[in-house]
Design a protein around this motif. Structure first.
Motif, PDB file in Angstrom:
ATOM      1  N   GLU A 192      48.747 123.947  85.548  1.00 20.44           N
ATOM      2  CA  GLU A 192      47.951 124.693  84.773  1.00 20.44           C
ATOM      3  C   GLU A 192      46.753 124.748  84.821  1.00 20.44           C
ATOM      4  OE1 GLU A 192      47.797 128.244  86.874  1.00 20.44           O
ATOM      5  OE2 GLU A 192      49.381 127.997  87.760  1.00 20.44           O
ATOM      6  N   LEU A 193      46.522 123.966  84.033  1.00 21.92           N
ATOM      7  CA  LEU A 193      45.508 122.967  83.256  1.00 21.92           C
ATOM      8  C   LEU A 193      44.505 122.304  83.947  1.00 21.92           C
ATOM      9  CD1 LEU A 193      47.190 122.166  79.430  1.00 21.92           C
ATOM     10  CD2 LEU A 193      45.411 124.050  79.683  1.00 21.92           C
ATOM     11  N   GLU A 194      45.182 121.813  84.426  1.00 24.98           N
ATOM     12  CA  GLU A 194      44.545 120.760  85.374  1.00 24.98           C
ATOM     13  C   GLU A 194      43.863 121.761  86.957  1.00 24.98           C
ATOM     14  OE1 GLU A 194      46.796 116.725  85.153  1.00 24.98           O
ATOM     15  OE2 GLU A 194      47.637 118.131  86.547  1.00 24.98           O
ATOM     16  N   VAL A 195      44.166 122.768  86.647  1.00 20.27           N
ATOM     17  CA  VAL A 195      42.878 123.509  87.961  1.00 20.27           C
ATOM     18  C   VAL A 195      41.867 124.035  87.078  1.00 20.27           C
ATOM     19  CG1 VAL A 195      43.179 126.042  88.856  1.00 20.27           C
ATOM     20  CG2 VAL A 195      44.596 125.028  88.895  1.00 20.27           C
ATOM     21  N   LEU A 196      42.261 123.642  85.322  1.00 27.00           N
ATOM     22  CA  LEU A 196      40.596 124.466  85.031  1.00 27.00           C
ATOM     23  C   LEU A 196      39.934 122.984  84.766  1.00 27.00           C
ATOM     24  CD1 LEU A 196      42.509 126.361  81.750  1.00 27.00           C
ATOM     25  CD2 LEU A 196      41.245 127.204  83.883  1.00 27.00           C
ATOM     26  N   GLY A 197      40.296 122.015  85.187  1.00 26.19           N
ATOM     27  CA  GLY A 197      39.378 120.687  85.660  1.00 26.19           C
ATOM     28  C   GLY A 197      39.808 119.322  84.476  1.00 26.19           C
ATOM     29  N   LEU A 198      41.336 119.585  83.613  1.00 25.74           N
ATOM     30  CA  LEU A 198      41.380 118.701  83.019  1.00 25.74           C
ATOM     31  C   LEU A 198      42.585 117.708  83.031  1.00 25.74           C
ATOM     32  CD1 LEU A 198      41.617 121.133  80.019  1.00 25.74           C
ATOM     33  CD2 LEU A 198      40.200 120.511  79.750  1.00 25.74           C
ATOM     34  N   LYS A 199      42.330 116.525  83.298  1.00 25.74           N
ATOM     35  CA  LYS A 199      42.974 115.272  84.152  1.00 25.74           C
ATOM     36  C   LYS A 199      44.331 114.887  82.490  1.00 25.74           C
ATOM     37  CE  LYS A 199      45.093 112.131  86.952  1.00 25.74           C
ATOM     38  NZ  LYS A 199      45.786 112.363  87.597  1.00 25.74           N
ATOM     39  N   ILE A 200      45.454 115.221  82.722  1.00 24.02           N
ATOM     40  CA  ILE A 200      46.205 115.235  81.711  1.00 24.02           C
ATOM     41  C   ILE A 200      47.465 113.639  82.625  1.00 24.02           C
ATOM     42  CG2 ILE A 200      48.267 115.756  80.410  1.00 24.02           C
ATOM     43  CD1 ILE A 200      47.026 118.468  81.136  1.00 24.02           C
ATOM     44  N   VAL A 201      47.420 113.231  81.717  1.00 22.22           N
ATOM     45  CA  VAL A 201      48.173 111.471  81.954  1.00 22.22           C
ATOM     46  C   VAL A 201      49.187 111.105  80.782  1.00 22.22           C
ATOM     47  CG1 VAL A 201      45.592 110.688  82.669  1.00 22.22           C
ATOM     48  CG2 VAL A 201      46.710 110.154  80.341  1.00 22.22           C
ATOM     49  N   ALA A 202      49.479 112.135  79.969  1.00 20.76           N
ATOM     50  CA  ALA A 202      50.654 112.044  78.867  1.00 20.76           C
ATOM     51  C   ALA A 202      50.718 113.155  78.225  1.00 20.76           C
ATOM     52  CB  ALA A 202      50.773 110.448  78.251  1.00 20.76           C
ATOM     53  N   LEU A 203      52.608 113.025  78.027  1.00 22.29           N
ATOM     54  CA  LEU A 203      52.794 113.620  76.974  1.00 22.29           C
ATOM     55  C   LEU A 203      53.273 113.515  76.211  1.00 22.29           C
ATOM     56  CD1 LEU A 203      53.787 116.738  76.184  1.00 22.29           C
ATOM     57  CD2 LEU A 203      55.870 116.568  77.366  1.00 22.29           C
ATOM     58  N   GLU A 204      52.979 113.548  74.639  1.00 17.34           N
ATOM     59  CA  GLU A 204      53.646 113.335  73.579  1.00 17.34           C
ATOM     60  C   GLU A 204      54.596 114.478  73.027  1.00 17.34           C
ATOM     61  OE1 GLU A 204      52.467 111.251  69.145  1.00 17.34           O
ATOM     62  OE2 GLU A 204      51.016 111.638  71.160  1.00 17.34           O
ATOM     63  N   TYR A 205      55.701 114.290  73.000  1.00 17.48           N
ATOM     64  CA  TYR A 205      56.402 115.200  72.607  1.00 17.48           C
ATOM     65  C   TYR A 205      56.605 115.671  71.425  1.00 17.48           C
ATOM     66  CZ  TYR A 205      60.558 118.665  71.715  1.00 17.48           C
ATOM     67  OH  TYR A 205      61.707 119.350  71.906  1.00 17.48           O
ATOM     68  N   LYS A 206      56.923 116.050  70.637  1.00 14.95           N
ATOM     69  CA  LYS A 206      57.400 116.635  68.395  1.00 14.95           C
ATOM     70  C   LYS A 206      58.381 117.987  68.837  1.00 14.95           C
ATOM     71  CE  LYS A 206      54.691 113.017  66.948  1.00 14.95           C
ATOM     72  NZ  LYS A 206      53.499 112.618  65.516  1.00 14.95           N
ATOM     73  N   GLU A 207      58.766 117.878  67.827  1.00 10.76           N
ATOM     74  CA  GLU A 207      60.145 118.959  68.246  1.00 10.76           C
ATOM     75  C   GLU A 207      59.607 120.090  68.189  1.00 10.76           C
ATOM     76  OE1 GLU A 207      62.990 120.335  65.191  1.00 10.76           O
ATOM     77  OE2 GLU A 207      63.149 118.912  64.628  1.00 10.76           O
ATOM     78  N   ASP A 208      58.252 120.639  67.247  1.00  8.04           N
ATOM     79  CA  ASP A 208      57.472 121.234  67.042  1.00  8.04           C
ATOM     80  C   ASP A 208      56.000 121.855  67.586  1.00  8.04           C
ATOM     81  OD1 ASP A 208      59.995 123.263  65.662  1.00  8.04           O
ATOM     82  OD2 ASP A 208      59.209 122.135  63.880  1.00  8.04           O
ATOM     83  N   VAL A 209      55.492 120.938  67.796  1.00  8.04           N
ATOM     84  CA  VAL A 209      54.066 120.617  67.978  1.00  8.04           C
ATOM     85  C   VAL A 209      53.609 119.229  69.516  1.00  8.04           C
ATOM     86  CG1 VAL A 209      51.550 120.343  67.477  1.00  8.04           C
ATOM     87  CG2 VAL A 209      53.313 121.431  66.317  1.00  8.04           C
ATOM     88  N   SER A 210      53.461 119.381  70.063  1.00  5.53           N
ATOM     89  CA  SER A 210      53.846 118.489  71.087  1.00  5.53           C
ATOM     90  C   SER A 210      51.986 118.349  71.566  1.00  5.53           C
ATOM     91  CB  SER A 210      54.551 118.576  72.390  1.00  5.53           C
ATOM     92  OG  SER A 210      55.768 118.469  71.683  1.00  5.53           O
TER      93      SER A 210
END
Length: 244
Positions: A159-177
C-alpha cells in the motif's frame, strides 16, 4: 507367514517417480522415499508392500529433510509410487546482519527460512533484518515472525508503494520497526518508522493525505536525496526530516 507375505516381490512397490521439481534434485526425493520403503514395521513387515506402505511417513521425511519443498502429494498406481512436489518461492531474503556481505537466506511469504541464498546486489530482493527466536540454531527451518505479522507488513509495504515509495528492506525490532526506502543518491537509505501494533491501513491513509498536499509532494520530489525519515508513529501527525 505374514512377514513373508509382506516381502513378496508381487506386493512390492517397484518404482518411485517425482514430478514438480524445479530447483530440488528429483533423485534426493526418490532416495528419501526409497529409504523409508526399505525399512520394516517391527523388523517383520516390509514398508514397500503397496497395501501397507507408510504414505504419511514418506511425506513427513521429505518435508523435514528438503525444506525448499512446501507440499508433497503421493499417489500409488499399481506398483508405481508417484510423488508430486511444490517448492517454496524465494521472494524475500532474511539476512544475518546489515553489512553488504552478511549471509542471507531465502524466505517465503509466510516468513519461513528454507535455503541459503547466493549474494545478490541491493534491490534484487526485499530484505528482512530481524532477530530469530533461536539465534544460535541453524536458521533454515525457522520462521522469522509469528501470528501473521509478515503477511500484514507485506500488505503495508504494498500500500505504501502505491503512494510512490520504493521499499527495499524491513528492519524489525520488538516494538518499533523501519522500512528502508530505495537510495537515490542518499548517504543512507531513507526510513519509514512505524509501531508494529499500529493500524497499518490508517497509517497509509494519513500519509496519503500528507502527500496529496502539493507543496509537500514537491518538497519530497526535489529533496529526496536528503530525506532521512518519515515517522508514522503518531497517528495523523506525521513527522519527516531532511538532512541539511
Amino acid at each position: 507367514g505374514l512377514s513373508f507375505w509382506s516381502k513378496s516381490p508381487k506386493m512390492a512397490i517397484s518404482t518411485v517417480t517425482v514430478t514438480g521439481a524445479k530447483s530440488v534434485d528429483e533423485q534426493q526425493v526418490e532416495k528419501l522415499a526409497n529409504q523409508t520403503l526399505d525399512e520394516q514395521y517391527l523388523h517383520l513387515f516390509s514398508k514397500r508392500n503397496f497395501l501397507i506402505y507408510p504414505k504419511a511417513e514418506i511425506k513427513q521425511n521429505i518435508l523435514r529433510e528438503l525444506t525448499r519443498i512446501s507440499e508433497v502429494k503421493i499417489n500409488l498406481d499399481k506398483k508405481v509410487l508417484s510423488i508430486n512436489i511444490a517448492e517454496r518461492e524465494g521472494e524475500f531474503l532474511w539476512c544475518e546482519g546489515m553489512a553488504t556481505f552478511d549471509k542471507c537466506y531465502f524466505l517465503d511469504n509466510q516468513s519461513y527460512i528454507f535455503s541459503v541464498a547466493p549474494y545478490f546486489s541491493d534491490g534484487v530482493y526485499f530484505k528482512v533484518y530481524s532477530p530469530l527466536a533461536s539465534p544460535y540454531a541453524d536458521p533454515i527451518g525457522q520462521s522469522v515472525f509469528k501470528d501473521g505479522y509478515f503477511e500484514k507488513v507485506l500488505e503495508f509495504k504494498k500500500e505504501l508503494e502505491v503512494l510512490g515509495l520504493k521499499i527495499v528492506a524491513l528492519e524489525y525490532k520488538e516494538d518499533v520497526s523501519k522500512f528502508l526506502l530505495e537510495s537515490r543518491g542518499n548517504a543512507t537509505n531513507p526510513e519509514i518508522i512505524f509501531n508494529n501494533n499500529d493500524d497499518f491501513a490508517e497509517a497509509v491513509s494519513n500519509l496519503s493525505v500528507l502527500l496529496e498536499n502539493e507543496k509537500v509532494a514537491e518538497e519530497f520530489k526535489d529533496k529526496y536525496k536528503k530525506l532521512l525519515y518519515i515517522d508514522l508513529r503518531y497517528g495523523n501527525k506525521i513527522y519527516y526530516k531532511f538532512s541539511e
